[in-house]
Design an enzyme around this catalytic site. Structure first.
Site, mmCIF file in Angstrom:
data_model
loop_
_atom_site.group_PDB
_atom_site.id
_atom_site.type_symbol
_atom_site.label_atom_id
_atom_site.label_comp_id
_atom_site.label_asym_id
_atom_site.label_seq_id
_atom_site.Cartn_x
_atom_site.Cartn_y
_atom_site.Cartn_z
ATOM 1 N N ASP A 52 0.820 -1.211 0.000
ATOM 2 C CA ASP A 52 0.000 0.000 0.000
ATOM 3 C C ASP A 52 0.851 1.257 0.000
ATOM 4 O O ASP A 52 2.063 1.220 0.219
ATOM 5 C CB ASP A 52 -0.911 0.003 1.235
ATOM 6 C CG ASP A 52 -1.871 -1.168 1.258
ATOM 7 O OD1 ASP A 52 -2.207 -1.670 0.165
ATOM 8 O OD2 ASP A 52 -2.271 -1.576 2.360
ATOM 9 N N TYR A 110 6.320 -9.796 7.357
ATOM 10 C CA TYR A 110 6.174 -8.353 7.531
ATOM 11 C C TYR A 110 6.626 -7.951 8.929
ATOM 12 O O TYR A 110 6.506 -8.746 9.880
ATOM 13 C CB TYR A 110 4.714 -7.925 7.365
ATOM 14 C CG TYR A 110 4.231 -7.791 5.944
ATOM 15 C CD1 TYR A 110 4.321 -6.572 5.273
ATOM 16 C CD2 TYR A 110 3.656 -8.872 5.278
ATOM 17 C CE1 TYR A 110 3.859 -6.440 3.967
ATOM 18 C CE2 TYR A 110 3.187 -8.747 3.979
ATOM 19 C CZ TYR A 110 3.291 -7.530 3.330
ATOM 20 O OH TYR A 110 2.836 -7.406 2.047
#
Length: 495
Positions: A52, A110
């Site tokens: 994103d 992540y």
């Protein structure tokens, strides 16, 4: 034409995410433009993870196709000279043209970084989220336990309009403290839109004392985005690495409060077959689970997927469309039994030889060779044979004919019953009555030990074996499992 795989790192601060957009510059756009200029041809870049706006990466993966003669491993050096300082290609290599970064099994890692101190630090402002409220990391760790495993993460994703399956698997969540920096490290098979950022926002609420750790379980059950915490800012999130499977996992188990299943993939490479046992699943989840796991097996190479619903034999409906797939009845597994007859004259001879521990590789090879084409006969490994051999109730034998190994016999003691787990005869020894002779010998051995009953299992489509067993007096037929089968027709969906 060749396909080149790149490992990428970038600072996402100045970009509107990975994927091309009309309202701002993206990483994909910059890479594609630089590659087109370098290679002097139109280039389309395909990324593994479409991060994103504002999200960083140290190990994203992308591919592109090119006619260029430039060596694949040299492209990274030439390309970096054309890229801005906040994007770097860490490595480049040639891969098969069929290699796709979003259609291969992988583990994505992540990290979400939280600067937890009274006053912000300017040098950390672009790569972490500043939180002045003291966070209880131990409570956050306890809450994270509820998120590991396979779950429906509908509460932890932002809806983007498409009908996306919201089940994902998180393998591990670690919370690491480095001085005043709290790092939430999440490893999973794949993630939904904003999933990691919502997990981070929810765990921070736990750390602040707004939610008790146990409340995370209730958030999962709610399957409602409004039940979870806020979406943490993008700048604290970094895609650290993507690790692709080098070989197919033989077994996959999914288990939580709503379902439990076991997918066997050991025969995908040689037979193109996968076997799915649905051990437990509520009616509201059944169709979704069947579609999801069948599609996973097909994407992994299965041409046929056999399904056994162990809770309800009739719940799967033949001919009904389950996503891309329709199923037909494949076969039933039958249990046959017979009472052990008295020991007769001449029945004491045994033309079998007990398998010794060092002979397990030979037995394993023999078993898999004989049963290769038998319906519902999954491949067995040497390790599984050794586990069975360690159990005193299991007995394994080589069947002999004129001094040569002609097959095998495996028996399992069950109290006053003996189960003939498997009996296999090599093709070149068939037609000589060996199987019938072995069954008579088993009856004799059981009679000598005072065993009352013999049992065995057989597939309804294995007509030769079924006819033999019935002719030998095995009856009391019971359907132990019903199997349905679909031919793989993948819609090439992305996970």
């Amino acid at each position: 034409m060749k396909r080149v795989k790149m490992v990428l790192a970038y600072d996402g601060t100045n970009y509107c995410g990975w994927q091309f957009q009309t309202n701002g510059i993206t990483v994909e756009e910059v890479l594609g433009r630089a590659l087109s200029e370098l290679l002097e041809e139109p280039v389309v870049v395909i990324g593994a993870s479409r991060t994103d706006s504002g999200v960083h990466a140290e190990g994203n993966v992308a591919v592109f196709d090119t006619e260029s003669r430039i060596s694949a491993d040299k492209i990274c050096f030439a390309l970096n000279q054309r890229l801005p300082e906040d994007i770097r290609v860490l490595s480049s290599e040639e891969v098969p043209l069929s290699w796709h970064p979003r259609k291969r099994n992988c583990v994505k890692t992540y990290e979400y970084r939280i600067l937890n101190r009274k006053i912000d630090m300017p040098t950390q402002r672009l790569y972490s989220y500043f939180c002045y409220f003291p966070l209880n990391v131990e409570k956050m760790r306890r809450a994270a336990i509820y998120l590991t495993g396979e779950h429906d993460f509908k509460s932890f994703c932002t809806t983007r309009g498409q009908a996306e399956d919201t089940v994902r698997t998180i393998y591990q969540i670690d919370l690491v403290e480095e001085r005043e920096m709290i790092i939430i490290r999440v490893m999973g098979s794949g993630f939904l839109y904003n999933m990691v950022r919502i997990i981070a926002g929810t765990l921070m609420k736990v750390g602040m004392g707004v939610y008790p750790p146990e409340h995370v379980r209730d958030i999962l059950r709610a399957r409602n985005r409004q039940a979870a915490g806020p979406t943490a800012p993008a700048k604290g999130l970094t895609l650290m690495k993507i690790e692709y499977e080098t070989e197919l996992r033989k077994n996959i188990t999914g288990k939580n409060e709503d379902w439990e299943y076991h997918l066997i993939q050991t025969e995908i490479r040689e037979k193109g077959k996968a076997y799915l046992f649905i051990n437990r699943c509520g009616p509201e989840e059944f169709d979704r689970l069947l579609i999801r796991v069948t599609h996973q097996a097909v994407r992994n190479g299965a041409r046929q997927v056999y399904v056994c619903d162990k809770e309800e034999k009739e719940r799967l409906i033949p001919g009904k469309a389950y996503g891309y797939y329709t199923f037909r009845h494949g076969h039933d597994m039958l249990e046959l039994k017979k009472e052990v007859p008295p020991l007769g004259p001449g029945q004491g001879d045994r033309e079998w030889e007990e398998v010794k521990p060092w002979q397990v590789p030979d037995l394993c090879a023999l078993y898999n060779k004989i049963f290769f084409a038998v319906p519902n006969s999954a491949t067995v490994t040497e390790n599984e044979f050794r586990q069975w051999m360690a159990n005193s109730r299991w007995h394994m034998y080589f069947v002999k004919s004129q001094g040569k190994t002609a097959g095998f016999l495996i028996l399992v003691e069950k109290g006053d019953e003996v189960e003939i787990d498997s009996l296999g005869i090599l093709e070149e020894f068939r037609g000589r009555g060996l199987a019938k002779k072995m069954l008579r010998s088993v009856e004799a051995a059981a009679a000598e030990k005072g065993i009352k009953t013999l049992s065995l299992g057989v597939s309804s489509v294995n007509t030769a074996a079924y006819s033999l067993y019935r002719s030998m007096g095995f009856g009391s037929e019971t359907v132990t499992s019903r199997w349905y089968v679909t031919e793989g027709k993948s819609g090439e969906g992305e996970r």
